[in-house]
Design a protein around this motif. Structure first.
Motif, mmCIF file in Angstrom:
data_model
loop_
_atom_site.group_PDB
_atom_site.id
_atom_site.type_symbol
_atom_site.label_atom_id
_atom_site.label_comp_id
_atom_site.label_asym_id
_atom_site.label_seq_id
_atom_site.Cartn_x
_atom_site.Cartn_y
_atom_site.Cartn_z
ATOM 1 N N GLY A 1 0.379 0.142 -5.045
ATOM 2 C CA GLY A 1 0.178 -0.350 -3.691
ATOM 3 C C GLY A 1 -1.210 -0.935 -3.504
ATOM 4 O O GLY A 1 -1.371 -1.995 -2.875
ATOM 5 N N TRP B 1 2.162 1.945 2.825
ATOM 6 C CA TRP B 1 2.529 2.263 1.443
ATOM 7 C C TRP B 1 2.386 3.765 1.251
ATOM 8 O O TRP B 1 1.287 4.304 1.362
ATOM 9 C CB TRP B 1 1.616 1.509 0.475
ATOM 10 C CG TRP B 1 2.075 1.582 -0.944
ATOM 11 C CD1 TRP B 1 1.783 2.583 -1.832
ATOM 12 C CD2 TRP B 1 2.906 0.659 -1.632
ATOM 13 N NE1 TRP B 1 2.387 2.324 -3.050
ATOM 14 C CE2 TRP B 1 3.082 1.138 -2.950
ATOM 15 C CE3 TRP B 1 3.517 -0.536 -1.268
ATOM 16 C CZ2 TRP B 1 3.828 0.469 -3.882
ATOM 17 C CZ3 TRP B 1 4.272 -1.208 -2.215
ATOM 18 C CH2 TRP B 1 4.424 -0.703 -3.508
ATOM 19 N N TYR C 1 -2.272 3.559 3.746
ATOM 20 C CA TYR C 1 -1.760 4.444 2.711
ATOM 21 C C TYR C 1 -1.464 5.815 3.294
ATOM 22 O O TYR C 1 -2.225 6.341 4.094
ATOM 23 C CB TYR C 1 -2.754 4.565 1.561
ATOM 24 C CG TYR C 1 -3.053 3.229 0.942
ATOM 25 C CD1 TYR C 1 -4.136 2.473 1.355
ATOM 26 C CD2 TYR C 1 -2.221 2.704 -0.036
ATOM 27 C CE1 TYR C 1 -4.397 1.231 0.798
ATOM 28 C CE2 TYR C 1 -2.457 1.464 -0.589
ATOM 29 C CZ TYR C 1 -3.555 0.734 -0.164
ATOM 30 O OH TYR C 1 -3.799 -0.490 -0.705
ATOM 31 N N PHE D 1 -3.164 -2.870 4.030
ATOM 32 C CA PHE D 1 -2.252 -1.782 3.715
ATOM 33 C C PHE D 1 -2.780 -0.490 4.342
ATOM 34 O O PHE D 1 -3.987 -0.260 4.370
ATOM 35 C CB PHE D 1 -2.150 -1.554 2.201
ATOM 36 C CG PHE D 1 -1.165 -2.427 1.485
ATOM 37 C CD1 PHE D 1 -0.225 -1.858 0.630
ATOM 38 C CD2 PHE D 1 -1.162 -3.803 1.629
ATOM 39 C CE1 PHE D 1 0.679 -2.634 -0.068
ATOM 40 C CE2 PHE D 1 -0.266 -4.594 0.942
ATOM 41 C CZ PHE D 1 0.664 -4.010 0.095
#
Length: 144
Positions: A128, A116, A141, A139
């Motif tokens: 996100g 994300w 980042y 996730f």
């Protein structure tokens, strides 16, 4: 080079985004309200980048996400990279459904990686984080 070209239905020509497929890679060119989408089925990588604010994003994403899901049934992994500038509630609904599906695929033993990207001071980064928490997905980042 010959490409398969799938054009949206005639009713969608006002906001045309062209889908072109080359040797296992499908690309949807962006418009002001729809994102750039690139899906490499050989490497199982889906990238979505830009604005996703058209009123009917469900229709926009339907074909490409169907292809991704069919291919993931046979593959063991998928990497999805998002870099949204803006999204609307129609896109959020698509993402809720897609993340729910990805959570199920992870539970079935598939390796799912979500990247994300957003500006660090942008609410997109927080969006996100919210998706990751809701769906308990891993996730990664990145600052855009």
């Amino acid at each position: 080079m010959i490409a398969n070209q799938n054009f949206p239905q005639a009713s969608n020509f006002n906001n045309l985004s062209l889908m072109v497929s080359h040797f296992g890679t499908t690309v949807i060119e962006p418009t002001t309200k729809t994102p750039f989408v690139c899906y490499d089925e050989h490497n199982q990588v889906l990238m979505i980048k830009g604005n996703s604010t058209n009123l009917d994003m469900q229709n926009f994403y339907h074909e490409i996400l169907t292809i991704v899901k069919v291919n993931l049934e046979q593959a063991d992994q998928l990497t999805v990279s998002f870099c949204f500038q803006n999204i609307n509630t129609s896109t959020a609904k698509v993402l809720f459904d897609f993340f729910k599906y990805l959570r199920c695929m992870r539970a079935a033993g598939k390796r799912i990686q979500v990247i994300w990207s957003a500006k660090t001071d942008n609410e997109m980064m927080e969006t996100g984080r919210d998706f990751a928490e809701i769906y308990d997905l891993d996730f990664h980042y990145m600052a855009a």
